[in-house]
Design a protein around this motif. Structure first.
Motif, PDB file in Angstrom:
ATOM      1  N   GLN A 105       0.832  -1.202   0.000  1.00 28.01           N
ATOM      2  CA  GLN A 105       0.000   0.000   0.000  1.00 28.01           C
ATOM      3  C   GLN A 105       0.869   1.256   0.000  1.00 28.01           C
ATOM      4  N   LEU A 106       1.928   1.245   0.806  1.00 27.49           N
ATOM      5  CA  LEU A 106       2.845   2.381   0.856  1.00 27.49           C
ATOM      6  C   LEU A 106       3.504   2.612  -0.500  1.00 27.49           C
ATOM      7  N   PHE A 107       3.938   1.524  -1.152  1.00 28.31           N
ATOM      8  CA  PHE A 107       4.576   1.630  -2.464  1.00 28.31           C
ATOM      9  C   PHE A 107       3.643   2.272  -3.495  1.00 28.31           C
ATOM     10  N   LEU A 108       2.402   1.786  -3.560  1.00 29.59           N
ATOM     11  CA  LEU A 108       1.453   2.327  -4.524  1.00 29.59           C
ATOM     12  C   LEU A 108       1.108   3.777  -4.205  1.00 29.59           C
ATOM     13  N   PHE A 109       0.945   4.080  -2.921  1.00 31.08           N
ATOM     14  CA  PHE A 109       0.583   5.429  -2.520  1.00 31.08           C
ATOM     15  C   PHE A 109       1.671   6.428  -2.903  1.00 31.08           C
ATOM     16  N   ILE A 110       2.930   6.118  -2.571  1.00 35.23           N
ATOM     17  CA  ILE A 110       4.036   7.018  -2.906  1.00 35.23           C
ATOM     18  C   ILE A 110       4.174   7.164  -4.411  1.00 35.23           C
ATOM     19  N   SER A 111       4.016   6.059  -5.128  1.00 30.77           N
ATOM     20  CA  SER A 111       4.113   6.091  -6.583  1.00 30.77           C
ATOM     21  C   SER A 111       3.076   7.019  -7.199  1.00 30.77           C
ATOM     22  N   PHE A 112       1.827   6.905  -6.744  1.00 36.22           N
ATOM     23  CA  PHE A 112       0.752   7.716  -7.318  1.00 36.22           C
ATOM     24  C   PHE A 112       0.861   9.189  -6.922  1.00 36.22           C
ATOM     25  N   SER A 161       9.179   5.824  -5.601  1.00 35.67           N
ATOM     26  CA  SER A 161       8.496   4.921  -4.684  1.00 35.67           C
ATOM     27  C   SER A 161       9.339   3.685  -4.388  1.00 35.67           C
ATOM     28  N   VAL A 162      10.030   3.168  -5.381  1.00 33.57           N
ATOM     29  CA  VAL A 162      10.890   1.999  -5.168  1.00 33.57           C
ATOM     30  C   VAL A 162      11.959   2.309  -4.121  1.00 33.57           C
ATOM     31  N   ILE A 163      12.579   3.485  -4.247  1.00 32.32           N
ATOM     32  CA  ILE A 163      13.647   3.868  -3.324  1.00 32.32           C
ATOM     33  C   ILE A 163      13.107   4.060  -1.911  1.00 32.32           C
ATOM     34  N   LYS A 164      12.017   4.843  -1.785  1.00 29.64           N
ATOM     35  CA  LYS A 164      11.488   5.165  -0.454  1.00 29.64           C
ATOM     36  C   LYS A 164      10.909   3.924   0.233  1.00 29.64           C
ATOM     37  N   THR A 165      10.173   3.124  -0.519  1.00 32.47           N
ATOM     38  CA  THR A 165       9.563   1.940   0.092  1.00 32.47           C
ATOM     39  C   THR A 165      10.621   0.928   0.511  1.00 32.47           C
ATOM     40  N   VAL A 198      17.696   8.252  10.793  1.00 29.80           N
ATOM     41  CA  VAL A 198      18.223   9.512  10.264  1.00 29.80           C
ATOM     42  C   VAL A 198      18.485   9.408   8.764  1.00 29.80           C
ATOM     43  N   LEU A 199      19.101   8.299   8.341  1.00 29.39           N
ATOM     44  CA  LEU A 199      19.395   8.117   6.919  1.00 29.39           C
ATOM     45  C   LEU A 199      18.105   8.001   6.104  1.00 29.39           C
ATOM     46  N   ILE A 200      17.118   7.288   6.645  1.00 29.63           N
ATOM     47  CA  ILE A 200      15.833   7.137   5.947  1.00 29.63           C
ATOM     48  C   ILE A 200      15.142   8.481   5.839  1.00 29.63           C
ATOM     49  N   ILE A 206      15.148  14.285   0.711  1.00 30.57           N
ATOM     50  CA  ILE A 206      15.713  14.561  -0.616  1.00 30.57           C
ATOM     51  C   ILE A 206      14.694  14.252  -1.710  1.00 30.57           C
ATOM     52  N   SER A 207      13.981  13.129  -1.553  1.00 31.29           N
ATOM     53  CA  SER A 207      12.962  12.778  -2.547  1.00 31.29           C
ATOM     54  C   SER A 207      11.837  13.809  -2.561  1.00 31.29           C
ATOM     55  N   ALA A 208      11.502  14.363  -1.369  1.00 35.34           N
ATOM     56  CA  ALA A 208      10.480  15.400  -1.299  1.00 35.34           C
ATOM     57  C   ALA A 208      10.943  16.648  -2.043  1.00 35.34           C
TER      58      ALA A 208
END
Length: 313
Positions: A105-112, A161-165, A198-200, A206-208
Motif C-alpha cells: 500500500q505504501l509503495f502504490l501510494f508514494i508512486s501515485f 516509490s521503489v527507493i522510499k519503500t 536519520v538516513l531514511i 531529498i525525494s520530497a
C-alpha cells in the motif's frame, strides 16, 4: 549484524494495527456511509471524464484533455489505494494489516502521489505553452511530447516509490505495531520504527525536494510567465479568457501542493495524529473528488460533448 537480521525478520512476520480514521463508535457508521458515497462519486466522476475524452476525438487529440484523462485515471488508482482501508477501519477498527500488505500500500501510494505532482507540473507547462507561445504550441506540445511527459510522470513516481519503500521496509518494527492512521503512510511508519532512521529521513527529505519542490518550481515558473503575458495583453476580455483556462488548475494544484509539502517535507515533525488524518483526507479524498468537477465538468468543451453524449442516449 545477526541481531539486525533478527529484528527485520521479526518485523516482516508481524502485522500492523491501523486504528482508523476515528475511535468514536457512535459516528463510525455515519462516516462509513459518507466515505463510501464519496468513493463511488469519485469513481463515477473520473470514469465519466475518461469516457468523454476517449470517445470524442476533438478532445482526445488536445494536450490539455490528454493530461486530464491521465489525471482522472491516476485519481481513480490513487483513491483506491487508501479508501478501502479507510472504509475497513470504520467497519472494524482496529484493522490488522500484514507487513507485506502495508508495504504494498505504501509503495502504490508514494508512486501515485509522485506521479500526480509531476503530472500537475506537466499540465502547468501545457498552459504556459498555450498562452505564452501559442504559435509554437502544435510543435512544442505534439503527441510525442505529450506521451513523453505523461510517461516520465508515471515512471518518475514509480522510481521514487521503489527507493522510499525499500528504505522504509528495511527498518525494524519491534512493536507494538500500532499506526494511529487509516492507511500505511510514511510519517506514522517512521515514528513507529525502533531503529535509527536519520538516513531514511534524509532519503525521504531529498525525494520530497526532488519530486514535490521540483515539480512545484516548474509549475510556479510556468504561472509566473503566464502572469507576465496576461498583464501585457491589450484586451481585458482576452486576458480573462486566458486566465479562465488556468484558474481551475491553479486552485487544485495550490491546495494539493500546500498539504503534501506540509506533510512530507519534514514527516517527523508532525506530532498531531488527528491533524495528520485531517490533512490526509483532504488530499486523498477531497482533491480527487473536486478535480473532475473543477478541471473537466465545468469546462465548456467537456460540457458540449457531455450534452452530445446524453442526446445520443
Amino acid at each position: 549484524m545477526e541481531r539486525s537480521l533478527q529484528l527485520i525478520n521479526r518485523s516482516t512476520d508481524q502485522d500492523f494495527i491501523l486504528l482508523g480514521l476515528s475511535a468514536r463508535k457512535d459516528i463510525r457508521d455515519g462516516l462509513f456511509v459518507i466515505f463510501l458515497a464519496l468513493y463511488l462519486l469519485i469513481l463515477i466522476e473520473n470514469t465519466l471524464v475518461i469516457y468523454l475524452i476517449c470517445s470524442h476525438h476533438e478532445l482526445l487529440h488536445k494536450p490539455m484533455y490528454f493530461f486530464l484523462g491521465n489525471l482522472s485515471g491516476l485519481e481513480m488508482c490513487y483513491v483506491s489505494v487508501t479508501m478501502p482501508s479507510l472504509l475497513m477501519g470504520l467497519r472494524s477498527s482496529p484493522c490488522h494489516v500484514s507487513f507485506t500488505s502495508c508495504m504494498a500500500q505504501l509503495f502504490l501510494f508514494i508512486s501515485f502521489i509522485g506521479t500526480k505532482c509531476t503530472l500537475l507540473a506537466s499540465m502547468a507547462y501545457d498552459r504556459y505553452v498555450a498562452i505564452c507561445r501559442p504559435l509554437h504550441y502544435p510543435l512544442l506540445m505534439r503527441p510525442q511530447v505529450c506521451w513523453g511527459l505523461a510517461l516520465s510522470s508515471w515512471v518518475g513516481g514509480l522510481s521514487v516509490s521503489v527507493i522510499k519503500t525499500t528504505c522504509i521496509a528495511s527498518l525494524s518494527y519491534c512493536g507494538p505495531n500500532v499506526l494511529n492512521h487509516f492507511f500505511c503512510d510514511v510519517s506514522p511508519l517512521l515514528n513507529l520504527s525502533c531503529t535509527h532512521v536519520v538516513l531514511i529521513e534524509l532519503v525521504d527529505f531529498i525525494s520530497a525536494i526532488v519530486v514535490f519542490c521540483g515539480s512545484l518550481l516548474v509549475a510556479l515558473a510556468s504561472y509566473v510567465a503566464i502572469g507576465r503575458v496576461l498583464i501585457r495583453m491589450p484586451s481585458a476580455a482576452a486576458s480573462r479568457r486566458a486566465l479562465s483556462t488556468c484558474a481551475s488548475h491553479l486552485l487544485v494544484m495550490g491546495v494539493f501542493y500546500s498539504v503534501v509539502l506540509f506533510m512530507y517535507s519534514r514527516p517527523r515533525r508532525i506530532k498531531s495524529a488527528d491533524l495528520h488524518k485531517v490533512l490526509s483526507v483532504i488530499y486523498t479524498v477531497a482533491t480527487p473528488m473536486c478535480s473532475p468537477i473543477i478541471y473537466g465538468l465545468r469546462n465548456r468543451e467537456v460540457h458540449a460533448v457531455l450534452k452530445k453524449a446524453l442526446h445520443v442516449c
